[in-house]
Design an enzyme around this catalytic site. Sequence first.
Site, mmCIF file in Angstrom:
data_model
loop_
_atom_site.group_PDB
_atom_site.id
_atom_site.type_symbol
_atom_site.label_atom_id
_atom_site.label_comp_id
_atom_site.label_asym_id
_atom_site.label_seq_id
_atom_site.Cartn_x
_atom_site.Cartn_y
_atom_site.Cartn_z
ATOM 1 N N ARG A 64 67.264 -8.907 -22.147
ATOM 2 C CA ARG A 64 68.366 -8.350 -20.957
ATOM 3 C C ARG A 64 66.419 -7.721 -19.802
ATOM 4 O O ARG A 64 66.593 -7.889 -18.629
ATOM 5 C CB ARG A 64 69.253 -7.152 -20.451
ATOM 6 N N HIS A 68 65.428 -9.341 -16.399
ATOM 7 C CA HIS A 68 64.980 -8.414 -15.645
ATOM 8 C C HIS A 68 64.110 -8.028 -15.119
ATOM 9 O O HIS A 68 63.553 -8.061 -14.233
ATOM 10 C CB HIS A 68 65.019 -6.274 -15.845
ATOM 11 N N ASP A 76 55.862 -9.520 -15.467
ATOM 12 C CA ASP A 76 54.316 -8.976 -15.521
ATOM 13 C C ASP A 76 54.285 -7.990 -15.924
ATOM 14 O O ASP A 76 53.498 -7.020 -16.421
ATOM 15 C CB ASP A 76 53.834 -9.173 -14.090
ATOM 16 N N ASN A 96 68.791 -0.443 -13.842
ATOM 17 C CA ASN A 96 67.732 -0.229 -15.158
ATOM 18 C C ASN A 96 67.825 1.109 -16.048
ATOM 19 O O ASN A 96 67.149 0.730 -16.805
ATOM 20 C CB ASN A 96 66.347 -1.126 -14.419
ATOM 21 N N PRO A 163 70.705 -9.983 -10.246
ATOM 22 C CA PRO A 163 72.065 -10.252 -9.474
ATOM 23 C C PRO A 163 73.396 -8.831 -10.193
ATOM 24 O O PRO A 163 72.968 -8.491 -10.770
ATOM 25 C CB PRO A 163 72.277 -11.121 -10.380
ATOM 26 N N HIS A 193 75.094 -13.322 -21.683
ATOM 27 C CA HIS A 193 76.344 -12.470 -22.555
ATOM 28 C C HIS A 193 77.671 -12.537 -22.898
ATOM 29 O O HIS A 193 78.324 -11.434 -23.520
ATOM 30 C CB HIS A 193 77.696 -12.427 -20.664
#
Length: 321
Positions: A64, A68, A76, A96, A163, A193
Amino acid sequence: MGFQIEKIWMTIMVVAICLSNGRIEAQVKVGFYSGSCPTAELIIQEEVEKALTGDPGVGADLLRMFFHDCFASGCDASILLDSTANNTAEKDAKVNLTLEGFEIIDNIKERLEAVCKGVVSCADIIAFAARDSVAHYGGVHFKVAGGRRDGRVSRAADASILPSADQNLSQLTKLFISRGLSQSDMIILSGAHTIGISHCDAFAGQLYDVHADGYEAMDEKYAAHLRQRCPPGSNNTVVMNPHSQFVFDNRYYKNLLSRHGLFVSDRTLLSTHGTETQVRRYASNYKRFQRKFADAMFKLGKMDVLTGADGEIRANCRAIN
């Protein structure tokens, strides 16, 4: 004479354009560290294995983390930077806050700096760690390009593009296209998922509001189980895929077909004939899912990367040099 000079300048211009268009492809490549730090990928794999032995679920966080990081502002490692007195960083954006595994990246970076100081970027560490997590769970060991450099900017606001669990097919498709990914990429990347957990507040609104978007598409017995696990006001966690929690398989798509999709953003993949057809293909063909997932991850890993003289190689993944 003038004609020949003009031809020379035209040749230079063509070469320059070709170099410009191929810049990322030339500098981000598989085997990037084979000469500069030959043990880099092995060290990353060892640390990921060590971490997952102690905490079997944290590999889902590493996967994840990669998504993200890349989707928000490019691959980066901006998601690793800590907030400062004057700036709230990506990792402290609401989306997050439940993300774990940052200390694993720290441990990897420390080992790499000891053997190859200033060589391996934090952005590449995230990419390799995501791949090794998938492989640990039994998924395909796909190729990962290296050569990304680390960014110097991290803003919580950039994470707002990620999302969300309540988005429908149209919203998700537009969002992925805006980031250079296709609807098919979105459907295959959703297969991640098949591992991991979710906090109740990500989906509980659907469970207690019969008018909530997508509620009717959820199996009622499954919904009843979720209500028991997520009473009003709680923020417990549930397993994304209770049938094979620590296996990177194609069960996610089978769950969708049996109306056991946890999020609206999952169940919406059945809302058109075309998308449902893709779900059925992946549910019935494990090897196809693995192959397509590997391709999508490779594509994701080249999103808005920094190369050459751009960015830097951080000594500490949590702070710019």
